[in-house]
Scaffold this motif. Structure first.
Motif, mmCIF file in Angstrom:
data_model
loop_
_atom_site.group_PDB
_atom_site.id
_atom_site.type_symbol
_atom_site.label_atom_id
_atom_site.label_comp_id
_atom_site.label_asym_id
_atom_site.label_seq_id
_atom_site.Cartn_x
_atom_site.Cartn_y
_atom_site.Cartn_z
ATOM 1 N N ALA A 1 1.706 4.763 9.064
ATOM 2 C CA ALA A 1 2.944 5.071 8.348
ATOM 3 C C ALA A 1 3.084 6.570 8.125
ATOM 4 C CB ALA A 1 2.971 4.331 7.014
ATOM 5 N N GLN A 2 1.991 7.225 7.791
ATOM 6 C CA GLN A 2 2.021 8.666 7.556
ATOM 7 C C GLN A 2 2.313 9.435 8.839
ATOM 8 O OE1 GLN A 2 -1.743 10.311 6.496
ATOM 9 N NE2 GLN A 2 -0.846 12.124 5.547
ATOM 10 N N ARG A 3 1.647 9.049 9.918
ATOM 11 C CA ARG A 3 1.805 9.785 11.176
ATOM 12 C C ARG A 3 3.137 9.512 11.859
ATOM 13 N NH1 ARG A 3 -3.734 11.045 13.360
ATOM 14 N NH2 ARG A 3 -4.644 11.937 11.480
ATOM 15 N N SER A 4 3.631 8.267 11.756
ATOM 16 C CA SER A 4 4.869 7.934 12.463
ATOM 17 C C SER A 4 6.109 8.182 11.610
ATOM 18 C CB SER A 4 4.851 6.469 12.915
ATOM 19 O OG SER A 4 4.953 5.610 11.796
ATOM 20 N N GLY A 5 5.953 8.152 10.300
ATOM 21 C CA GLY A 5 7.100 8.316 9.420
ATOM 22 C C GLY A 5 7.979 7.076 9.357
ATOM 23 N N ASN A 6 7.493 5.957 9.887
ATOM 24 C CA ASN A 6 8.247 4.709 9.923
ATOM 25 C C ASN A 6 7.948 3.901 8.653
ATOM 26 O OD1 ASN A 6 9.491 2.287 10.556
ATOM 27 N ND2 ASN A 6 8.770 2.288 12.674
ATOM 28 N N GLY A 7 8.995 3.516 7.951
ATOM 29 C CA GLY A 7 8.838 2.765 6.713
ATOM 30 C C GLY A 7 8.300 1.367 6.912
ATOM 31 N N PHE A 8 8.487 0.810 8.111
ATOM 32 C CA PHE A 8 7.965 -0.526 8.386
ATOM 33 C C PHE A 8 6.452 -0.568 8.222
ATOM 34 C CE2 PHE A 8 5.960 -3.336 11.510
ATOM 35 C CZ PHE A 8 6.379 -4.564 11.010
ATOM 36 N N PHE A 9 5.767 0.470 8.725
ATOM 37 C CA PHE A 9 4.313 0.505 8.633
ATOM 38 C C PHE A 9 3.848 0.662 7.189
ATOM 39 C CE2 PHE A 9 4.947 2.057 13.053
ATOM 40 C CZ PHE A 9 4.400 0.951 13.682
ATOM 41 N N LEU A 10 4.640 1.368 6.375
ATOM 42 C CA LEU A 10 4.310 1.500 4.960
ATOM 43 C C LEU A 10 4.442 0.156 4.248
ATOM 44 C CD1 LEU A 10 3.435 3.467 2.790
ATOM 45 C CD2 LEU A 10 5.855 3.922 2.329
ATOM 46 N N ALA A 11 5.490 -0.596 4.575
ATOM 47 C CA ALA A 11 5.656 -1.928 3.991
ATOM 48 C C ALA A 11 4.547 -2.863 4.458
ATOM 49 C CB ALA A 11 7.026 -2.500 4.368
ATOM 50 N N LEU A 12 4.191 -2.786 5.725
ATOM 51 C CA LEU A 12 3.112 -3.600 6.259
ATOM 52 C C LEU A 12 1.782 -3.244 5.589
ATOM 53 C CD1 LEU A 12 2.501 -5.772 8.384
ATOM 54 C CD2 LEU A 12 2.051 -3.918 10.000
ATOM 55 N N ALA A 13 1.562 -1.961 5.349
ATOM 56 C CA ALA A 13 0.343 -1.526 4.664
ATOM 57 C C ALA A 13 0.315 -2.069 3.238
ATOM 58 C CB ALA A 13 0.263 0.000 4.649
ATOM 59 N N GLY A 14 1.458 -2.121 2.577
ATOM 60 C CA GLY A 14 1.515 -2.695 1.232
ATOM 61 C C GLY A 14 1.174 -4.170 1.229
ATOM 62 N N VAL A 15 1.670 -4.899 2.225
ATOM 63 C CA VAL A 15 1.349 -6.325 2.346
ATOM 64 C C VAL A 15 -0.141 -6.500 2.597
ATOM 65 C CG1 VAL A 15 1.678 -8.376 3.789
ATOM 66 C CG2 VAL A 15 3.648 -7.002 3.089
ATOM 67 N N PHE A 16 -0.685 -5.699 3.509
ATOM 68 C CA PHE A 16 -2.122 -5.783 3.785
ATOM 69 C C PHE A 16 -2.951 -5.431 2.555
ATOM 70 C CE2 PHE A 16 -1.463 -5.272 8.546
ATOM 71 C CZ PHE A 16 -1.908 -6.546 8.831
ATOM 72 N N LEU A 17 -2.475 -4.477 1.749
ATOM 73 C CA LEU A 17 -3.203 -4.096 0.545
ATOM 74 C C LEU A 17 -3.270 -5.251 -0.446
ATOM 75 C CD1 LEU A 17 -4.675 -1.852 -0.965
ATOM 76 C CD2 LEU A 17 -2.458 -1.140 -1.884
ATOM 77 N N VAL A 18 -2.168 -5.966 -0.592
ATOM 78 C CA VAL A 18 -2.160 -7.142 -1.470
ATOM 79 C C VAL A 18 -3.105 -8.210 -0.928
ATOM 80 C CG1 VAL A 18 -0.717 -9.034 -2.323
ATOM 81 C CG2 VAL A 18 0.144 -6.689 -2.390
#
Length: 96
Positions: free
Chosen positions: A53-70
């Motif tokens: 998410a940080q490297r690509s700047g794509n919000g989808f990866f940030l949302a996916l990372a949040g799901v994985f974190l949960v």
């Protein structure tokens, strides 16, 4: 973020999907110390998703990372509870 990095990340997502297919077996099954092997790949793909998410700047990866974190938080919590319950019953490190 090159093609090889993307290939590695998407391979990790595939393996996370494979782990997800075994989720019911993990939750329903009895306690085995090998169940702790679920936590490391989930934590690794969570960190990789935050980096993606940080490297690509794509919000989808940030949302996916949040799901994985949960999910990884729930899995580790369940592992702690099952480990403590097994220790309470003296079911850890006993001969077969």
């Amino acid at each position: 973020l090159d093609g090889f990095g993307r290939l590695l990340y998407y391979t990790a997502l595939f393996f996370a999907l494979l782990l997800g297919c075994n989720a019911l077996r993990f939750v329903r099954g009895g306690f085995f110390s090998s169940a702790c092997a679920y936590s490391f790949p989930l934590a690794a793909v969570t960190i990789a998703s935050f980096v993606m998410a940080q490297r690509s700047g794509n919000g989808f990866f940030l949302a996916l990372a949040g799901v994985f974190l949960v999910v990884v938080t729930l899995v580790v919590s369940l592992l702690v509870v099952k480990t403590l319950a097994a220790a309470w019953r003296n079911a850890i490190c006993v001969p077969e």
